[in-house]
Enzyme design. Structure first.
Site, short mmCIF file in Angstrom:
data_model
loop_
_atom_site.label_atom_id
_atom_site.label_comp_id
_atom_site.label_asym_id
_atom_site.label_seq_id
_atom_site.Cartn_x
_atom_site.Cartn_y
_atom_site.Cartn_z
N HIS A 142 0.84 -1.20 0.00
CA HIS A 142 0.00 0.00 0.00
C HIS A 142 0.87 1.25 0.00
CE1 HIS A 142 0.48 1.58 4.19
NE2 HIS A 142 0.88 0.34 4.41
N CYS A 143 0.27 2.36 -0.43
CA CYS A 143 0.92 3.67 -0.36
C CYS A 143 0.03 4.56 0.50
CB CYS A 143 1.13 4.24 -1.76
SG CYS A 143 -0.40 4.49 -2.69
N ALA A 144 0.09 5.86 0.32
CA ALA A 144 -0.65 6.78 1.19
C ALA A 144 -2.16 6.67 1.03
CB ALA A 144 -0.22 8.22 0.91
N ARG A 154 -3.71 4.05 -1.47
CA ARG A 154 -4.18 2.91 -2.26
C ARG A 154 -3.59 1.59 -1.79
NH1 ARG A 154 -2.19 5.44 -8.05
NH2 ARG A 154 -2.46 7.61 -7.47
#
Length: 471
Positions: free
Chosen positions: A26-28, A30
């Site tokens: 995951h990112c910030a 998504r």
């Protein structure tokens, strides 16, 4: 069963089950899935899940947008279900061969520069705060004038505002070695060598000081604030290190590999890579400035309109290099104000949808997405709302163009990069805050009004649901 756990369980089923998921990270905003078979994904079911604000394929990943905060909690539940969760670095290896050459190159550029951005953001905020504190009106509130500020205090502020750019090559070389499989500490030392105090200071040479001249024609200078020489040296250096390590006996690896890597690379960087790519860097900067200086606000119109289109493609990280160069060379960033307008406008369009629709589900999706855009992250607004109904997205582009035009006409220039809209106000505390707020109001207002009048109605919602088989 908790709400987030149910969302995670339903999401995995919609993607085709655990067996169809190669990895997830995951990112910030998504969750990023690498899937084995795209055909097994029920995309309509994914996008209809609670808390999901959109989903799309990009750079070989199936990316499901949840928004800041929510994504972390859903990811925790996905991990508990024993899906193959991996780090971003591990997943990069899965995606290396996916996408065309341009997509792979831009993704790599983003992998190098994204980890550096937080310190550059902090530096920009320090610049903005110094600009605020040094304003005569602010000093007058405390019975002071600029002449009352001590040299030691100014020296302290220079430490805050200049350090990241003085040692930028070390940051770039470190990150490049990390991305291309070298030893990051060797990259740090190589980058520090490029700004060694024994070399003529790059800014001093720019102001007329003499560079060192080797072999009668090769100018050698320090590369303070430079990006491309360190980036190229980092790529070559990481690959060279791996080749040397393959050929050196294990008993000598600790000594020989870093010795040869640094010796060869600093020689190449100072005498070949640096002189060549420093010139290339200058041309890129001149080209960027030429676009930003287009008359009649044309730069703002063009960039304000097209920026969010570029965000959709996922290649917008290429602008990081340009913004870093602007800040290093001029101490300001006119690009930021224009990008802020394009970001705010998408939020304005989403807000209009939220206020106009009678659908509770769409309201629950749109309001948080608009807030996310006003905090500088537009993916939930774009993929969750505006692109779904097409016209709101286009109205947001128009709002971005108008706001960008206003930013260009007013000559707005931020003191940093990478933060926009509400957080971005901290980059305009040096006497530009009212103009900055006006640009945001214009962008949001135009996008909101156009979306309200021409961009969305619940009739579109019913037609889309009918088309998707939801009614």
């Amino acid at each position: 069963m908790s709400e987030n756990k149910k969302v995670a369980k339903d999401l995995i089923e919609a993607i085709g089950g655990k067996d169809n998921i190669s990895s997830v990270t995951h990112c910030a905003t998504r969750l990023r899935f690498i899937v084995n078979d795209e055909e097994k994904i029920n995309k309509d079911k994914v996008e209809d899940l609670d808390k999901v604000k959109g989903a799309f394929f990009n750079s070989g990943q199936y990316q499901v947008i949840f928004g800041t905060g929510t994504v972390n909690r859903v990811y925790e539940e996905v991990e508990k279900l024993e899906v193959n969760s991996v780090s971003k670095e591990e997943q990069k290896e899965d995606t290396t061969k996916k996408g065309n050459r341009l997509q792979r190159s831009i993704r790599t550029l983003g992998d190098v520069f994204v980890p550096i951005i937080p310190v550059l953001v902090a530096t920009g905020l320090f610049m903005g705060l110094r600009g605020l504190v040094m304003q005569e009106q602010v000093l007058a509130l405390f019975g002071l004038t600029p002449a009352d500020i001590s040299d030691n205090f100014l020296l302290f502020t220079e430490i805050l505002t200049d350090t990241a750019f003085v040692f930028l090559p070390a940051l770039v070389a470190w990150s490049t070695f990390r991305v291309f499989g070298g030893t990051p500490i060797i990259g740090v030392v190589l980058g520090l060598m490029l700004v060694s105090p024994v070399l003529p200071n790059a800014w001093g040479v720019a102001e007329g000081a003499d560079p060192l001249v080797f072999f009668g024609f090769i100018p050698v200078v320090g590369y303070q604030g430079s990006v491309l020489p360190a980036f190229i040296a980092g790529i070559i250096g990481a690959k060279l290190e791996k080749q040397i390590r393959k050929r050196v006996p294990e008993s000598l690896d600790l000594i020989v590999t870093p010795f040869l890597t640094l010796l060869i690379m600093i020689t190449a960087a100072l005498f070949v890579i640096g002189p060549i790519f420093h010139v290339v860097e200058d041309y890129i900067l001149v080209g960027t400035v030429s676009v930003l200086e287009l008359p009649f606000g044309l730069a703002g119109l063009l960039i304000g309109f097209f920026h969010q289109l570029i965000v959709i493609t996922g290649v917008h990280h290429i602008f990081n290099l340009l913004e870093i160069q602007l800040l290093e060379s001029f101490g300001n960033n006119p690009f930021n104000a224009i990008v802020t307008a394009s970001t705010a406008a998408q939020g304005g369009a989403t807000l209009a949808v939220a206020m106009k629709t009678k659908s509770k589900k769409l309201k629950a999706l749109s309001f948080p997405s608009a807030i996310s855009a006003f905090l500088g992250i537009t993916e939930p607004a774009i993929f969750g709302v505006n692109l779904r109904y097409v016209r709101p997205f286009f109205m947001g582009l128009i709002g971005g163009a108008v706001g960008g035009f206003a930013a260009s006409i007013m000559g707005l220039k931020g003191t940093g990069m990478a933060i926009t809209v509400i957080p971005g106000t901290l980059l305009y505390l040096d006497g530009q805050i009212l103009q900055y707020l006006l640009v945001n109001v214009i962008a949001i207002g135009v996008a909101f009004a156009l979306t309200w009048l021409f961009g969305f109605s619940d009739k579109q919602l019913k037609e889309k649901n009918k088309h998707d088989g939801l009614t």
